[in-house]
Each structure stands twice: as structure tokens, then as C-alpha cells.
Design a protein around this motif. Structure first.
Motif: not given
Length: 236
Positions: A64-82
Motif C-alpha cells: 500500500g505504501i509503495a502504491g501510494f508513493a508511486a501515485a504521488v510521484a506521477v504528477r507530484r500533487r501536494p499531499l493534502p490533496e490525498f
């Protein structure tokens, strides 16, 4: 806080929320780690029931952490958006209460299945094996299943999937992400439990704007479930 403001979704921060790209990338990485890399490691090392159970207990959180990190890295949106944002003690307490509700409802559903003659397959026996090595293994199994797994899965499924689907409204956002979460656990008895937990955690994500109440729900639920599983296995 008024009723209308408490029910309003808080899902955005300073930029656009996650979309389908993040959802697909996150889920693909989750599947690759959990259903690809994990079984490969077990087949290669053949660590035995205890070590294998502990490895599986940690794997869902790591995936799950790996999937989340990959998703965040795609377009580098701010963490509050997640939904990775601070929340209040009130929401955390509601998360704990939601865990008790989810635990009771999901177990009643399982009892209903048995009453209808549907015998659920025990696919999580390895988690009992994870606590079979004494106090240290019980502690590690609880750490992996009740801390690491809720953290990883909530970041991905509520932080990414729910955040993305909420653009289509509350029903699609909460119910849709709960179904995806349940399907990720397979079509078995865990599907019902994951669906109930996903509904509670998703609604908390929608209303609070934060993933942390759902993490608490998942954490408390998994801790209760693991304690019960270890007790039935004669470990506790």
C-alpha cells in the motif's frame, strides 16, 4: 460546527485532486508488490510458517505504501490533496468508534453466511501463524497488521482512490472506493469485512477531509481482529 458544514466533503487543498492516472498507477504497483513480488519471495526463500506469516502480515502495508508513493510521484500533487492533512481528536475518536461498528457488522454478516450454509474459507490462517512464536511474534504481528497495514492501505485506497472518485459525488466516492478495496482482498469472506471497513473509512475521509480517522478505524479493527484470531488459534 453546523450540520451542513460537518457533512460537507473536504477533499481539496491548493491544487487539483488526484485522478484516474494516480488510481491506476497506485493499484498496479500494489498488485505488483502484493501479488507478484510477495509470492515470489515466499517461493524462493520458503521461510516456514512463522517467518512466512510475519512476511505476509507486513506485505499488505508495504504494498500500500509503495502504491501510494508511486501515485504521488506521477504528477507530484501536494499531499493534502490525498487527505494527508491534520485532523481533530474528535474525528480520531469517531474513527475508533467506527472500527467497533465495522467489527460488529462484519462479524454479523459472516454469521449470516454460516446460517445460510455458506462456509467461509479461512484465507488468513497465516496471520495466526505470524503470532505463533511467542510474545515477540505476537507484538510483530500486531505491529504489521494493526499499524503498517492500515497505514499503507488507507493512504492508497482512501488517500488516492477515494479522493479521485469523490469528484463523481459521495456515493461513487465512498461506495466505489470501498468496492475496489474489498475486491483487492479477493472474493472470499474477507471481502465482506473489507467492504464494511472501506465504507466506514471512506465516509470518514469524505467528511473529515483527512485519511487519519480512517487509519484509526482500520488500525483498531485490525487489532481486534488479530487478537480474536490469535485467541481462537490458542496463541493468546
Amino acid at each position: 460546527m453546523s450540520r451542513s458544514s460537518s457533512a460537507s466533503p473536504v477533499v481539496t487543498g491548493t491544487g487539483p485532486r488526484p485522478g484516474w492516472v494516480e488510481v491506476v498507477v497506485g493499484l498496479v504497483v500494489l498488485a505488483a508488490v502484493a501479488y507478484g513480488g510477495g509470492p515470489l519471495v515466499l517461493r524462493t526463500l520458503d521461510p516456514g510458517p512463522l517467518a512466512g506469516g510475519l512476511f505476509l502480515a507486513a506485505l499488505s502495508g508495504i504494498a500500500g505504501i509503495a502504491g501510494f508513493a508511486a501515485a504521488v510521484a506521477v504528477r507530484r500533487r501536494p499531499l493534502p490533496e490525498f487527505g494527508v492533512r491534520a485532523t481533530s481528536v474528535r474525528w480520531l475518536l469517531l474513527g475508533a468508534a467506527g472500527a467497533v461498528l465495522a467489527f460488529v457488522v462484519s462479524r454479523l454478516l459472516v454469521v449470516g453466511m454460516v446460517a445460510l450454509g455458506i462456509e467461509p474459507e479461512n484465507i488468513q490462517g497465516a496471520y495466526a501463524d505470524a503470532g505463533s512464536g511467542g510474545a515477540w511474534s505476537v507484538a510483530l504481528s500486531l505491529l504489521f497488521l494493526a499499524v503498517l497495514t492500515p497505514l499503507g492501505e488507507e493512504l492508497l485506497f482512501r488517500g488516492v482512490v477515494t479522493s479521485a472518485l469523490l469528484r463523481y459525488g459521495a456515493v461513487v466516492g465512498v461506495l466505489g472506493s470501498a468496492v475496489v478495496f474489498a475486491l483487492a482482498h479477493g472474493l472470499n469472506v474477507v471481502f465482506l469485512t473489507a467492504l464494511v471497513v472501506g465504507l466506514v473509512a471512506g465516509e470518514l475521509r469524505r467528511r473529515s477531509g483527512s485519511v487519519w480517522p480512517g487509519v484509526v478505524t482500520h488500525l483498531v479493527h485490525n487489532a481486534m481482529a488479530q487478537v480474536v484470531a490469535l485467541a481462537f488459534a490458542g496463541v493468546l
